[in-house]
Design an enzyme around this catalytic site. Sequence first.
Site, PDB file in Angstrom:
ATOM      1  N   GLU A  31      34.526  49.370  39.620  1.00  0.00           N
ATOM      2  CA  GLU A  31      35.766  48.699  40.002  1.00  0.00           C
ATOM      3  C   GLU A  31      35.528  48.041  41.365  1.00  0.00           C
ATOM      4  OE1 GLU A  31      40.355  49.407  38.903  1.00  0.00           O
ATOM      5  OE2 GLU A  31      38.948  51.015  38.612  1.00  0.00           O
TER       6      GLU A  31
ATOM      7  N   GLU B 170      41.952  59.588  45.205  1.00  0.00           N
ATOM      8  CA  GLU B 170      42.821  58.705  44.450  1.00  0.00           C
ATOM      9  C   GLU B 170      44.040  59.453  43.915  1.00  0.00           C
ATOM     10  OE1 GLU B 170      40.931  57.219  40.911  1.00  0.00           O
ATOM     11  OE2 GLU B 170      42.346  55.531  40.757  1.00  0.00           O
TER      12      GLU B 170
HETATM   13  C1  BGC Z   1      42.693  51.085  40.846  1.00  0.00           C
HETATM   14  C2  BGC Z   1      43.919  51.242  41.699  1.00  0.00           C
HETATM   15  C3  BGC Z   1      44.816  50.106  41.378  1.00  0.00           C
HETATM   16  C4  BGC Z   1      45.231  50.348  39.973  1.00  0.00           C
HETATM   17  C5  BGC Z   1      46.315  49.522  39.453  1.00  0.00           C
HETATM   18  C6  BGC Z   1      43.147  51.261  39.435  1.00  0.00           C
HETATM   19  O1  BGC Z   1      42.141  51.278  38.532  1.00  0.00           O
HETATM   20  O2  BGC Z   1      41.688  51.939  41.207  1.00  0.00           O
HETATM   21  O3  BGC Z   1      43.794  51.728  42.921  1.00  0.00           O
HETATM   22  O4  BGC Z   1      45.837  49.862  42.246  1.00  0.00           O
HETATM   23  O5  BGC Z   1      44.138  50.375  39.103  1.00  0.00           O
HETATM   24  O6  BGC Z   1      47.193  50.382  38.943  1.00  0.00           O
END
Ligand code: BGC
Length: 906
Positions: free
Chosen positions: A483, A757
């Site tokens: 990501e 997270e």
């Molecule tokens: C990310 C988040 C992001 C989200 C959207 C995720 O996969 O890691 O931090 O804001 O997607 O909901």
Amino acid sequence: MIALTAARLSGQAPLGVNGLRVEYLSNPVGIDVSRPRFSWRIASDTRNTEQIAYQVQVGLSPSTIGRGSGLLWDSGRIASDASVFVEYAGPALASRTQYYWRVRVWDSNTRASSWSPVAYWETGLTQPGDWTAHWIGPASTPADSLPAPSPLLRRTFQVKSPVASARAYVTSLGLYELHLNGARVGDQLFTPGWTSYNRRLQYQTYDVTALLHPGANAVGAMLGDGWYRGYLGFFGQRNIYGRRLALRLQIDIHYQNGTSERITTDSAWKTAPGPVLASDIYGGESYDARKERAGWAAPGFDDHDWSLVSMLGPPATTLVASTSPPVRRVRTLHPIEVRRLSSGETLFDLGQNFTGWARLVVQGPAGTTITLRYAEVLDRTGDLYTANLRRAGQTDRYTLKGEGEERYEPHFTFHGFRYVAVAGLPGPADTTTITGIAVSSDLAQTGTFETSDSLLNQLQRNIIWGERSNFLDVPTDCPQRDERLGWTGDAQVFSRTAAFNMDVAGFFAKWLADLAADQDSSGIVPWVIPNLFSDSVHFGGTAGWSDAAVIIPWTMYLVYGDRGLLERQYPSMRAWVDYMHRRAGTDLIWRPGWQFGDWLALHSDDPSYPGATTSTDLIATAYLAHSTDLVARAAAVLGKVDEAGRYRSRFRAIRAAFDREFVSGAGRVGENTQTAYALAIAFGLLPDSIVSAAGNRLAGDVQARDVHLTTGFLGTPVLLHTLSGTNHLPLAFALLTQRSYPSWLYPITRGATTMWERWDGIRPDGSFEDAGMNSFNHYAFGAVGDWMYRTIGGIDLDSTAAGYQRSRIAPRVGAGLTGARASLETSYGTLASVWSVAGGQFILDVTIPVNTSSTVTLWGTRVDRVQESGRPVRAGIGIRDVQQRGNDVVVVVGSGQYHFSSPATP
Ligand code: BGC
């Protein structure tokens, strides 16, 4: 007079000017702003110093400016208190030119400073015809879109006589590393940086004077796939921006004899594959040292078997100078433990989760391949846990050339990790075998925050490491899995905290330019910036995420006083808000359907936390209102009176609609979730008469959950502010210092060294959360740092005088803390608050920058009980006003240091 002397600070010049900056940097080289803005700081040996006038001079050489003659521009004495972002107003600036400047000021005590030291800035390639170099790269092959060895490109050239100065202007499709005469040019990493490449591509300017010498010279560049054409995004795509790597470079040489010459990328360059066999942001790098071409970037190297480069058509984009702080190596970390894994690999624990790579130092036979696998955490058996990396390989491979001690660091990849498992080491390993190299945008640390509670201090460290790990040219969600994208919502919620910890003015100015560039014509802001999802309708326009377009420019204006940025972003801010308005119903409620909502909140499907899901209609309408409110404020700052009025009345109408739809007369909001209350209160959406009832309901919910939170990405940043702002300060402290799950400190009790997270990345029973989404380095929940600085440290800004020209200091005592210290390097200088409770006394030391003032609040005391520097507090010597406001004492002070004491409230 005696009193004045007593207030003098020792060892300083009476009045001085320092810290000169142009735009966001000191002495920048290669900027393309037509009217750059100057900032300076003032030092004074007396309290209560304000600038009443300034004079800026600009010239073409340090000597003319030193004499004050032959100037290009002299502002003359301007009666003004502005010392931040003062715009150049002289004749048009030339391209590729160095300008020198100095400033002096007059203060409110009728003193004049001497001239500041001379500073400079240099313009980049500001005219369309300035770029004459061709785009070059390896010849096109059918395999262009596949991973391939990083190409080396080189050419030699003659330097005809001694060099007075030389500059290299460089950009690339893909990443580049530049070499001149065998030496790496500069220490910047991941150049040219990541932008919305198809719209804005950065170039860098290097002073290469010292690297050239008369005679034969050689220039070389190595290119890497990077964000441009490597794997990017969680759909496994490659080649998002293009298929072919390319370089564009020109070196302007100015000889001492007054002539000049330009070396450019052209058909005289040659290319060959280098030792980087493959490199990828997510996957890692494979490097075969046997394939190194010793001396390839030095003259005298035999390149007869290299191929000629091919020329590429210019990409459809605009070249822009990079003005945000570059990515660099910012820290080194040494293993705290080295041990064998059952797999035979050697495990190195660097003691800290971070972003970067391991530097390997090794000796062994040629052809030996060493494999380094990177991970953030260990599983319950003590092995590397990599499931949460998803498709990110995070593996480097190094093949030895067998020539004594070899040192290796990767070039075009980075990893999020604390642990490295190394296979294939030819000899015994120890703590010198690998060193952790942390890389980040090289942002100056501006904030410090410390308390008497070691867990809170660890929380602050984790927030800082989260910022350091994820502010890598763009603000990313996480640095480890497939990501690492500029998720707008994450950046939005964290921006204020980020601006306490580090100087993010230039960093966000760059990213916001990409945000505006990637916004579509209907105003939709993509989920991630730079955007890599082609169909923005389906990958953008999300409440709390797209609002980054409004909230971050406003925050940067408040924190840095950057009105120019607000002006630049205003069309983008408005476009997003207008989009939301068009999407809202005639009843002004925005019902957007599927949204991220209060992402990663404790959901109602968790039986122990029923009712924590906040409806996306409520969240979307709350953000519609809030962003409309901020656009109204921005319009007012920019002098757009009519627009300010229009957005203000829209805000009022949406607020009324919100109250009709979601709020009961008894102060119940929406689904009775913490986030519903927190957003409604924080965004000022409730009638005054029920704010306190709503605050009580919020507090009631926190208490009913035994002092635990249920909030996600959007509720968490404002949760403590709304509790403390509605008279529930002790509960806010209790929530912050809660150690059991879910809480900010729970991960710390599990050994976290960065923000997680999810509240339960590692569950109380030791198991991991769903590997599909379980980053251990996500800064969003670290947004609580803002409350810690503002409430415990007590330092805050006054939005009516942006950039901390007026500040507030009002620290709060709670949770058994016996002291705290917070400081912030503001645009004006150091603002600090240090307090302690000892021997029945509350002691508060504050430092207020020159040319600013502050309102200091001492809670729960009386004027006749407060002392300043050992004397009863009263107006005079920097203290402008003292008032009893209810139970509190409010003191307005000018710049300088003040020492307050008062009997501590029990
Ligand atoms: C990310 C988040 C992001 C989200 C959207 C995720 O996969 O890691 O931090 O804001 O997607 O909901």
